[in-house]
Every structure is written in C-alpha cells, then in structure tokens.
Design an enzyme around this catalytic site. Structure first.
Site, PDB file in Angstrom:
ATOM      1  N   GLY A   1      78.357 -50.011  -2.064  1.00 23.55           N
ATOM      2  CA  GLY A   1      77.687 -51.391  -1.987  1.00 23.55           C
ATOM      3  C   GLY A   1      77.225 -51.637  -0.780  1.00 23.55           C
ATOM      4  O   GLY A   1      76.878 -50.898  -0.048  1.00 23.55           O
TER       5      GLY A   1
ATOM      6  N   LYS B   1      99.425 -72.326  -4.126  1.00 28.45           N
ATOM      7  CA  LYS B   1      98.059 -72.391  -4.523  1.00 28.45           C
ATOM      8  C   LYS B   1      97.577 -71.756  -5.625  1.00 28.45           C
ATOM      9  O   LYS B   1      96.494 -72.150  -6.344  1.00 28.45           O
ATOM     10  CB  LYS B   1      97.162 -71.997  -3.362  1.00 28.45           C
ATOM     11  CG  LYS B   1      97.381 -72.932  -2.116  1.00 28.45           C
ATOM     12  CD  LYS B   1      96.764 -71.995  -0.863  1.00 28.45           C
ATOM     13  CE  LYS B   1      96.760 -72.835   0.191  1.00 28.45           C
ATOM     14  NZ  LYS B   1      98.073 -73.033   0.922  1.00 28.45           N
TER      15      LYS B   1
ATOM     16  N   GLU C   1      83.210 -65.786  22.873  1.00 26.29           N
ATOM     17  CA  GLU C   1      84.015 -66.397  21.993  1.00 26.29           C
ATOM     18  C   GLU C   1      85.618 -66.432  22.681  1.00 26.29           C
ATOM     19  O   GLU C   1      86.431 -67.523  22.412  1.00 26.29           O
ATOM     20  CB  GLU C   1      84.126 -65.267  20.961  1.00 26.29           C
ATOM     21  CG  GLU C   1      85.264 -65.564  19.814  1.00 26.29           C
ATOM     22  CD  GLU C   1      85.857 -64.199  19.687  1.00 26.29           C
ATOM     23  OE1 GLU C   1      87.068 -63.932  19.749  1.00 26.29           O
ATOM     24  OE2 GLU C   1      85.047 -63.103  19.165  1.00 26.29           O
ATOM     25  N   HIS C   2      85.852 -65.814  23.556  1.00 27.38           N
ATOM     26  CA  HIS C   2      87.017 -65.568  24.295  1.00 27.38           C
ATOM     27  C   HIS C   2      87.290 -66.809  25.125  1.00 27.38           C
ATOM     28  O   HIS C   2      88.297 -67.436  25.058  1.00 27.38           O
ATOM     29  CB  HIS C   2      87.565 -64.072  25.108  1.00 27.38           C
ATOM     30  CG  HIS C   2      87.838 -63.080  24.368  1.00 27.38           C
ATOM     31  ND1 HIS C   2      89.289 -62.550  24.439  1.00 27.38           N
ATOM     32  CD2 HIS C   2      87.570 -62.327  23.156  1.00 27.38           C
ATOM     33  CE1 HIS C   2      89.433 -61.570  23.772  1.00 27.38           C
ATOM     34  NE2 HIS C   2      88.413 -61.232  22.943  1.00 27.38           N
TER      35      HIS C   2
ATOM     36  N   GLU D   1      91.438 -55.408  24.538  1.00 27.76           N
ATOM     37  CA  GLU D   1      91.127 -55.509  23.196  1.00 27.76           C
ATOM     38  C   GLU D   1      90.307 -54.163  23.050  1.00 27.76           C
ATOM     39  O   GLU D   1      90.688 -53.415  21.968  1.00 27.76           O
ATOM     40  CB  GLU D   1      90.288 -56.695  22.770  1.00 27.76           C
ATOM     41  CG  GLU D   1      90.001 -56.565  21.211  1.00 27.76           C
ATOM     42  CD  GLU D   1      89.243 -57.886  20.927  1.00 27.76           C
ATOM     43  OE1 GLU D   1      88.716 -57.928  19.635  1.00 27.76           O
ATOM     44  OE2 GLU D   1      89.040 -58.772  21.591  1.00 27.76           O
TER      45      GLU D   1
ATOM     46  N   HIS E   1      80.859 -61.499  22.404  1.00 27.04           N
ATOM     47  CA  HIS E   1      82.301 -61.622  22.341  1.00 27.04           C
ATOM     48  C   HIS E   1      82.956 -62.106  23.215  1.00 27.04           C
ATOM     49  O   HIS E   1      83.916 -62.924  23.078  1.00 27.04           O
ATOM     50  CB  HIS E   1      82.582 -60.089  22.080  1.00 27.04           C
ATOM     51  CG  HIS E   1      84.140 -59.679  21.925  1.00 27.04           C
ATOM     52  ND1 HIS E   1      84.700 -58.837  22.259  1.00 27.04           N
ATOM     53  CD2 HIS E   1      85.023 -60.537  21.102  1.00 27.04           C
ATOM     54  CE1 HIS E   1      85.808 -58.754  21.791  1.00 27.04           C
ATOM     55  NE2 HIS E   1      86.112 -59.920  21.343  1.00 27.04           N
TER      56      HIS E   1
END
Length: 1166
Positions: free
Chosen positions: A357, A898, A106-107, A184, A103
């Site tokens: 699910g 769209k 990613e930053h 975060e 993570h």
C-alpha cells in the site's frame, strides 16, 4: 556545511498532471454568520457534508476570521468531550542545524501560557475532570488533542487555545523538555521500527528534508545550539512564530453542547490565533531520486526477524481521493487468497505475510508505495525469488489492465461500510478529521466519507499509477539479525544501526525487466462474503436498552448467552466463543503447542477467509490460558457461514511439513525476541507472573522448546478437544433461533465430550504477604540503556464494591501529580505513569511504573518519596476538588457504548471474570454517590501510607540495564537502598571509581557533621529565649554555610573518584551538573541524610512500606522469614526482602479462590 532545502510554490510532480482535481473550494457555499452570544463573525458551509445515514452526530464546518477551518460536532450521548488541532507543519520543516525542533516544539507547547503560566495547569485541569492529552509530530503535521468530561469542555478549550496564541516556552521548562525528547529517543534506540525508519531517511536524497533526523535528541537540539553559540529557546520561538499560523491549522471540537454553543466557544477562543498568511512548507524534489533507486540496503536488526521491503517512488497520489489508487493496488498485491503473491510464497515456506500500500512516509509533493514481505529463514535464502514473484504479479496487473469489476466490488463494500458505519471514539474521530481537513484537494463535502468511501473507476489513471511499479523505479531493503556472508560496513549515527548499500544484482535486474510468468499467480475471483441481506430485525431503538444478555443454555458442555441488538439497529453482529480445555496451558510445552497450533491455523484460514475480511467481516482466533478463543464481528448476514468455516478448519487440522517448519521457527524467533522487549514491558510481565496463578514465562518455554516436534504437535491437537466446555455469546442483528443455531454449529462441528466442573481450571490470583518484597533482575537485552521499576501497593479486594470504586477514584487523583513530579519536574524517564490492576478472585493494586536511565534503586526511592508525601495532598484537597474527581469517575462510568463490538466486549469481560456482574456500573455509581473525600484518605491510610497502614503489602519489580552497576545479593543485604541509589547517581555522572563502601562512609560522615552543626546551633539558641532578627539571620547563615560545606564535600568526593579518562573540561561540566540543586546526586543525598539508621528502618516501617504497627501486621513476614532466606532471598537494611529467583518466591504464595458469580445462573432452556 549546513544543508538548505529549496521551497516550492507549486508541486512540480503534479504540474502537468491531467488527472489532478482542482484545489478544494472553501469559499463557495460558505455564508457569513455571527455567533449568537458574542456576535463574532465566522463563515459556515451550507452544502451537503454527506454524513452517513447511521451517524447520529451533528456536524458543522466553519471558517474563522483568521483563516482557520474548524469542524464542530454535537453528540448528545457523548460523555466525553474532546478537541484536536492539526498544525500543517512537521519534521520536514526542521532547520538542518536543529533536527527534531518540530517535535521539541510539540513537547514545549504544553508547558504553560501567558494566561495560564503554571506549567501543569492544563494537565491538572484535564486530570481533575477525567481527561487526558497527547500529541504527535509527523512529517508534515503536528497534532495536539485532549479529552475531558463533557461539562468541562469550555475550560479545557480556553487552556488549549492559549497554546497557539501565547505559549511561554519558559527557559526552565525548555531545558527539562530537551531531556524528555532525549529520553524518548533513547527509549527507541533498540526498536527495529525506528532504526529502519532512520535508515530509510539517511539513505534518501540529501537535498530533501526527509533525510533529516525527525525525533531529535540532546545533541541535535541543545548540543547543536551550544556549538552555534545560540539560545535553543530563541530558535524555538522563531520556529513557532514562523509556522504556527491560523492559516495552516485545522480544528475539530466534539461535545454534548449544541452546535451553536460549540461554535460560540470555537470562534471566541481560537479567532485570536494570529494569521500570518502562511501556506504549508513544500520542498523541491523527491526523497528517492535516481541515485537512491536501484539499490539494495541490508541492515542488521536487533530482534530475530527477516523483512523484505520493496519501495517504489511515486508522485503524490493523495489528491486522487475519489479513486484511491493506492488502496486498489494494495488490496491486489497484498491479497492473501488463492493465486496471490502470499499464497505462492507460503506454499514454498518462504513467507508468512505480505503487506502492500501507499507508505505512511509519504507527504504532499511525493509518495512511496511499499510491498513488505515477512520472510522465513528459507525465504531469506530465496529473497530474490520472492522479488521475482512480486514483479510477476505486477506484470500480471499491467497485462490484464485495471479491473473494473474489482474496483466496483471495493466501491460496493465501502458504500455498505459507510452507510452502516459504527460510531468511532470521539478522540480518534477528531484527530482523523483534523488531519483529513488538511488535504488541499479534498472538498468540504468529501471530508466525512473520505476515510471509507471509494468511488469511480478511471482506467487511464490506474494505468498511470501502475506504471510507476517498474524495475527502474524501486529499491530493496533486506533486514535481518543474521545474514550469511554479509559484511556491514556502515553505521547509522543516531541509532547505531549497522548496514551496507549495494547495487541490485545485475542478474536479478535482468530478470525483472524480462517477462515473468508464474502459472500459480492469478487475480482474485468474485467475493462471496459481500452481504446480501442488510435488513435490521429490530424496528426501533429501546428507550432503555437491556443491560445484560440472556442465558439460553447452561450445561457441562455449553454456556450460551444471547442479546438481540436494541441499541444500534445496524445489520451487524458479534459472536464470541471460548473453547475451554485444561490441556491447553497445563505445561510450558503444551502452551507452545497451543501457540503453534493457532499460528498454523491462522495461516490456513488466511487463504479461505481473506475475502471475508475485505467484505467487512473480522475474526480473531487466539490461544488463551484456558484453551481457544474465537471472535467474529461484522455484517451479520455471512457471520454464521464464517463461523462454520473457522470451526471446520479447527476440527480438520492436520500438520503440514512446510507449515510446521515455518511456524515452529516463528515461535522460536518470538521467544528469542522476547528479551528485546522494553524494560517497562519486562517489569510488567514479571509483575503479572507474581500475581497470576498459572503463567509460563518465555524462559520457561525456551527450556522445553527442544521437545517440539511435528508428531507431538499433531497428537496434542488431536486430543486437545476430547473434553471441552464452550462458553458463547451471540449479540447483534440475530434472532434467538439464529443464536441457538450458531451454538448448534459449534457443538456439532466440535463434537466433544463435556468438561465436568471438577476438571475446569479457572484463573486464580496469588495472595501476597504483608511487608515489602523487591525483585532484582538484569535486563536481558544488554544493549538497552534503560532500566525500569514497577511498584505495586496492594489495596483491598476486587469483590468489595466500595474498595474498588475508591481504587478507581484514587487513581484519578494520583495519576497527574505522579506524572508531573517524576516525569515533568524530575525527568526520571519518558515512560512514567500510575495505573491500577484488579485481579479476579484476588486483590487490587495501585501501580507506579517508570522506565529510566537512572538506577532502579534511585527510582524506587523517588516513588517511595512521592507516596510518603502524597497524604498531605489528600489532606489539602478541597471538597470542590474532590467533587470534580468524583464527577469525572461518574462521567466515565456513564459513558455510552459506541458499537456492538464494545457492548459484546463488555458482556464478555463480565462472563470471563467469573462474576457475571452485568450491573457492575450501576453498583459502582451507587457506591460513588455516597463517598466523601474522607473516605479516600481513610482508604489511603488503610493500605498505602507507610506510616499509618496496619499492613502494607508492597511488591517492587526492578530491571537493571547492563550499562549500569547492579548490586549483588550480598550487597543488597549489606547496604541500605538509599546508599545504593546515591551510589548509582554518582556513577551516572562520572564517578566511576566510587564504591558502595565509599558512599556509606561518606553518608555517615555527613550525618555526623550535620548533627554536630545542628547541636552547635541549638546550643547557641538556648542562651536566650528572645529571638531577634539578627539571630534569625545568623541561623540562616549557619544553615547556608552547612549546606555549602556539604556541597564542597560532595564535589571533593566526586573529583577523587571521577573517571580518570575525563578531560579537565568534562570534569568541570560534571561538577557543575552535580552541583545543581535538583541534580540526581543532591536529591539522593538529601534522602540519604534524612533516612533513619538501618536498624531503625528495619524495625519500623521502611520508606517503601511494610508497617508493623497493628497486631498481626508483621506476623506473616516473621513466620515466613526463614523460608525466604533459605530460598536465596535476603533481608535488606531497610526491612525489605530482596530476591532474584521469582519462581522460588512465587512458590511461597497462596492462591485465591475462584470468583463466585454474583447471581444465580438459570438458563431459559434446560
């Protein structure tokens, strides 16, 4: 002891699986090619991609020389271009010592590259071309994506590709982004979703990386690196070097350019990414082993909620892409019709919803199947009976065996959905396809239809998957805020979530192993809502589709608009109905009744309309401030039938004892949970409250909730539609006669008297006075670490064509610099953004929102500082830069619709606004064409700039965390905002014994010291008129000495007032922290030393706004000054009005007039 996880070459759970399809072939049907311009090699798939017949986009699947697979997509009508890169590595690959590293990577990837070293180069380029970007890290994927105007795609791709070729991971960015990751995480600490997810991970097998903390925080990243005496950046570089390989990357590029051009750019810019011969990391075992199964986990939630979750351990079922067994089982166990588990539970008042699910927490090598039951209070007491009901249905499925007819229905619906598929948003399409392409068993020809198509029936495979749903192979999670006689004996490390783990009660397990027969449980019957007639009425698309619907009828009781589809030519439709009745929202109590009515109504409708949703129809019934709203969308064949069912259910509504008991508690629970919203949600709600004429807060509703009874609810519903006005839009594959017939269904079924014009209650905005007004409120959730600020600067009128376009243009210019300065550079908080709001009949506002651990006074001052300095950026903006922003807005305005739902929503928005400005885009484009950069500066100076605006209108909403000091009303009147801000910064760093008076005296003393130093320096300078290099050096040395003395005094003050519990080591660290040039304390102190004396600030324009330079500019503030003081507000030293009672301040504001239509409303039929 450091954990290690064993990597695998193959999947043991699938090793002997006879159902397993072969690994997808990406060699056959790929032919060698070269790009047209640069003659670079690549290979192209020449087989059938099985594109939907309604899909107008063109697709090309290619492989680059470095092994990367990419899909390029040409769309001639798309105004935005985009790209998504999915790297097949996620948090499962985190080193145990550095949890959250994927993570964190990613930053950091966004923060500059060797080719583009400026850390905000990428975001600035996108912002200047109407674009945006984001990314997410999942268990086994990290996906990066952006969008941009179609004509700026090449430049965006060049910058984007460099992240995967040569990112810098600059040390200063690394240190700052650790704080962003930490922020975060702290944002999520009070989120029950994140808390529950981490409990599931913590209580999974410690031998599997699923058990790690995926988000990461300061301790697991920087803290852990310091403990190991290693450089975190070095670990990050190792991670990127190891896993960021072209072999496990999938790219999707969407643009208006030709396939050949998109291929050229893709091959040229992404082929340099290194191929390291990587395959994605896979790990031995399953997160749920025998040790983790057979357990019941009880956890305490933050919010008032009650959830029962049954999780079954499965082998990886993703490879079975044709059959999709998870969808088959989920649709049966999550069915809402008669005979379903949910129907059984609702009749007893035990549940309000069931979802089933394949779990999103699944990854390659393992799967989980979840059945989630949303329990009522009574359901909590009967949770074991709810589990018995679920297992009774599972036994029914096993006994009956896989149902061919049911799977064929699912196949039929999926075929219709895919054949007449509506156009997806380009970014979502790119993200979905990039992720889908990572499936190792999915062949090239199945990539496009994978998300929708279900095919085939394999009884043996379905039986095999069903077999895993057994009592020996599951665990229970029970989550609630309160549990009777439960002692939570454990606390999760990262979120502080309290829980306990026990064996599933033996008696319950015996029952689940025995035969369970519930007569009320049955498999569903044939679906009557699957469309039969799929013919399209219009034979060809219009060259220029109609830009507005036609008004067919206009009476006191009905307003009907209609447009036959001439744009998409699909057998789909959309019907919007608003039933306007003033009683629905004329008091907090009636607002509760309306909310309760809609909840029970949807509960009744669920059982009779679930098949409609399975068959591709969608509806939404919701309460509004004007009454009731119905939206229906999907295949038009059965839409009128669904409309009639909805209205007949509304009209025949009768309150049932069980339903009233269930949903009155649900409403009460929602009201109690409202306080747990994020701080930025609270400030936005408070801002809305002070801008919307009529609005009831959750506290207003709580005050009258004791008056809610079943009898009063029934009386409310019986009289709600005595007089009403229906506003209606019918759009899509309908004829005019069918639209009129739909209106007749509504009017005949509702059978209501018309609502005269004088009785209507149109939405009206509040008009704010000149000056600066600040609302202070304590965060209702005392456990939340964050505070928040929402600053609204009022900028012109919604009805003014030029001003509204300038507002949109200004937002494009200001958003990225605001984010870059306050979020990226200053790290004020993870949630930092600038937005705008247009109020019907009233003003517009430029809004700056920050959620932060810093005190709101400091955040407000930093926002004000940004605003004060932004004029210089506007002055320095070149014509070329302005043209880019103007073009970005032009492209956004010209964006093509769209699907039918988008078109209907656009029309409905114009109808609901009261302006009926269907040609708004044409007006805005015409205005935009005539604007110049000087117009933006003039607009800024007129409304925003505190030094030049004739009359600033400023509203600041603040929410203060209970974890920080919040000044009293008396202190707000006594101490300048900057003193309160500086005080908060000292407290945050550990000066717990410091008072506001200490800070005020300290700032005054420093000002005197600096003034004396400056005077001495000035005196020395006047002795000679010729400045020499020596004198310049002396002056610089003097300034440095002055700053050193200031810093020394700061440190001394901190040490005198520091928390006495701080150890010597912690004190040294705290001093080093506040001594950093960009520390919060030094930044706040610099602002304090620059600020004018309080009297001067109050007399002139304050740092936050409130200029009084023009005639009448301060008149309103003076006129109402006494009134506000009498209502409990105080005037701050900076000249703002500060208040705590929002309702009292609201009572002083005037209402706008109702919006006036821009066109005469003349119906086709009288």
């Amino acid at each position: 002891m450091t954990r290690t996880f064993e990597l695998l070459d193959s999947l043991p759970t699938q090793k002997d699986n006879k159902f397993l399809p072969p690994v997808a072939d990406f060699e056959t049907d790929f032919v060698a090619c070269t790009t047209i311009e640069s003659k670079q090699p690549y290979s192209e798939f020449i087989g059938d991609l099985n594109k939907s017949e309604s899909d107008v986009r063109e697709y090309r699947l290619i492989r680059l020389p470095n092994g990367m697979t990419a899909m390029v997509i040409h769309d001639a009508t798309e105004s935005k271009a985009c790209a998504a890169m999915d790297v097949n590595v996620g948090s499962l690959a985190d080193p145990p010592l550095y949890q959250g590293l994927a993570h964190f990577c990613e930053h950091l990837l966004f923060m500059g590259t060797s080719k583009y070293p400026k850390e905000n180069e990428y975001s600035s380029y996108l912002s200047a071309h109407g674009g945006s970007s984001n990314a997410y890290t999942d268990l086994e994927d990290t996906c990066y994506y952006f969008d941009v105007t179609y004509d700026a795609l090449e430049g965006a791709l060049d910058r984007f590709s460099q992240f995967f070729i040569d990112p810098l991971f600059a040390p200063d960015c690394t240190d700052r982004e650790v704080k962003a990751v930490d922020s975060e995480h702290k944002k999520n600490i009070q989120s029950d979703m994140w808390r529950q997810y981490q409990i599931e991970k913590e209580l999974s097998s410690p031998n599997h990386p699923f058990s790690l903390f995926a988000t990461g925080n300061y301790d697991t990243l920087s803290g852990s690196a310091k403990e190991q005496s290693v450089d975190l950046r070095a670990e990050l570089l190792k991670f990127h070097a190891k896993y960021y390989s072209a072999d496990i990357m999938k790219l999707v590029v969407v643009g208006r350019d030709s396939l050949d051009q998109l291929t050229e750019w893709t091959v040229a810019k992404f082929s340099p990414i290194l191929s390291k011969g990587m395959t994605k990391p896979m790990f031995k075992g399953h997160p749920l082993t025998e040790k983790e199964l057979g357990r019941i986990i009880r956890l305490k939630t933050v919010r008032q909620q009650r959830t029962l979750e049954l999780t079954f351990s499965l082998p990886d079922i993703k490879p079975f892409y044709v059959l999709k067994p998870g969808r088959y089982l989920g649709s049966l166990l999550g069915h809402e019709g008669k005979g379903s588990v949910l129907s059984y539970l609702k009749k007893r008042g035990w549940a309000t919803g069931v979802i089933a699910g394949r779990a999103t927490t699944s990854a390659e090598g393992f799967d989980m199947f979840k059945i989630t039951v949303h329990l009522t209070e009574s359901g909590m007491e009967h949770y074991e009976d709810a589990i018995r009901a679920v297992f009774a249905y599972i036994q029914l499925l096993l006994a009956k065996g896989p149902q061919r007819w049911y799977q064929e229905e699912l196949c039929r619906v999926s075929e219709i959905e895919y054949r007449f598929m509506e156009k997806l948003n380009a970014v979502n399409l790119a993200m979905n396809l990039a992720n889908t392409m990572q499936q190792k068993y999915l062949p090239p020809g199945k990539i496009l239809p994978d998300s929708l198509l279900v095919a085939d029936f394999n009884e043996e495979l379905l039986e095999w998957v069903q077999g895993f749903l057994n009592p020996q192979n599951f665990r229970i999670l029970l989550a609630a805020h309160e549990m009777i006689d439960v002692e939570f004996d454990k606390e999760e490390k990262y979120y502080g979530c309290k829980y306990r783990v026990d064996a599933i009660p033996a008696e319950l397990m015996r029952d689940l192993r025995a035969e369970l027969v519930f007569e009320e449980l049955n498999l569903p019957g044939p679906n009557q809502f699957i469309p039969d007639n799929l013919a399209v009425k219009a034979t060809e698309k219009a060259e220029e589709p109609a830009k507005e619907p036609e008004l067919l009828r206009m009476t006191e009781g009905l307003e009907l608009w209609f447009k036959q589809d001439d744009r998409f030519l699909l057998p789909r439709g959309n019907i919007q109905v608003k039933i306007e009745t003033p009683r629905a929202y004329d008091s907090p109590l009636n607002a509760i009744f309306n909310q309760l009515f809609v909840l029970i109504l949807n509960d009744i409708l669920a059982e009779v309309t679930y098949d409609a949703q399975v068959a591709g129809l969608w509806f939404n019934v919701s309460e509004t401030i004007s009454g009731l709203s119905l939206q229906i969308d999907g295949f038009n064949d059965k839409l009128p039938q669904l409309l009639r069912i909805l209205l007949e259910t509304v009209k025949s509504f009768a309150v049932d004892d069980t339903q009233f008991e269930t949903y009155s508690r649900e409403v009460r629970k929602k009201l109690e949970n409202a306080k747990h919203a994020e701080p930025y949600n609270h400030v936005q709600t408070n801002t809305q409250y002070l801008n919307q004429g009529t609005m009831w807060r959750y506290t207003d509703k709580q005050a009258v909730f004791g008056l809610v009874t079943k009898e009063r609810l029934q009386v409310f519903v019986d009289t709600l539609f005595e007089q009403a006005r229906v506003q209606m839009l019918v759009l899509g594959n309908f004829s005019e006669a069918e639209a009129l017939a739909a209106a007749d269904i509504v009017m005949t079924t509702m059978d209501t008297l018309p609502l005269p014009e004088y009785a209507r209650r149109p939405a009206r905005a509040l008009l704010h006075n000149f000056g600066s007004y600040v609302h202070h409120e304590a965060m209702p959730d005392e456990a939340n670490l964050n505070s928040s600020v929402d600053v609204s600067v009022y900028v012109g009128q919604t009805e003014d064509h030029e001003e509204r376009v300038l507002m949109d243009l200004l937002l494009l210019i200001v958003q990225e610099p605001f984010f870059d300065q306050l979020r990226t550079k200053e790290q004020l908080g993870y949630l930092t953004y600038c937005t705008g709001r247009k109020y019907s009949g009233g003003p517009m506002s430029l809004r700056c929102i920050v959620q932060s651990e810093s005190n709101p006074a400091y955040v407000t001052q930093r926002i004000a500082h940004f605003i004060r300095g932004f004029r210089l950026r506007l002055l320095e903006m070149t014509q070329e830069q302005f043209d880019k922003y103007a073009n970005s807005l032009k492209v956004r305005l010209e964006e093509k619709l769209k699907n039918i739902f988008e078109e209907a929503s656009q029309f409905w928005k114009h109808m609901g606004s009261g302006y009926y400005e269907f040609d708004k885009i044409d007006f805005d484009l015409a205005v935009l064409a005539g604007l110049r950069k000087e117009d933006v500066l003039r607009f800024w100076d007129m409304y925003v700039d505190p030094e030049r605006a004739c009359s600033v209108k400023l509203l600041t909403m603040t929410i203060w965390s209970a974890k920080i000091f919040r000044p009293s009303v008396a202190e707000l009147a006594m101490y300048p905002e900057i003193v309160i801000a500086l005080h908060g910064c000292f407290l945050r760093d550990g000066a717990k014994r410091l008072t506001l008076e200490d800070v005020q005296e300290f700032v005054a003393a420093l000002k005197d010291f600096k003034a004396a130093a400056a005077g001495t320096e000035a005196g020395t300078a006047t002795e000679t008129t010729t400045e020499t290099a020596t004198e310049t050096a002396t002056e610089t040395a003097t300034e440095a000495a002055t700053e050193a003395e200031v810093l020394q005094r700061v440190v001394e003050l901190f040490k005198r007032t520091a928390d006495e519990s701080l150890s010597e080591e912690d004190l040294v660290k705290a001093v080093a922290k506040i001594s950093e040039p960009a520390s919060y304390v030094r930044t706040a102190l610099a602002m304090a030393l620059e600020s004018p004396p309080a009297a001067a600030a109050a007399a002139g324009s304050s740092a936050a706004g409130g200029s009084a330079k023009c005639n009448g500019g301060n008149g309103a503030a003076v006129a109402i000054g006494g009134d506000l003081a009498n209502l409990g507000a105080v005037r701050t030293p900076g000249g703002s009005w500060a208040f705590e009672e929002a309702s009292k301040y609201k009572s002083t504001l005037c209402l706008s007039g109702a919006p006036i239509p821009v066109r005469p409303l003349k119906p086709k039929y009288e």
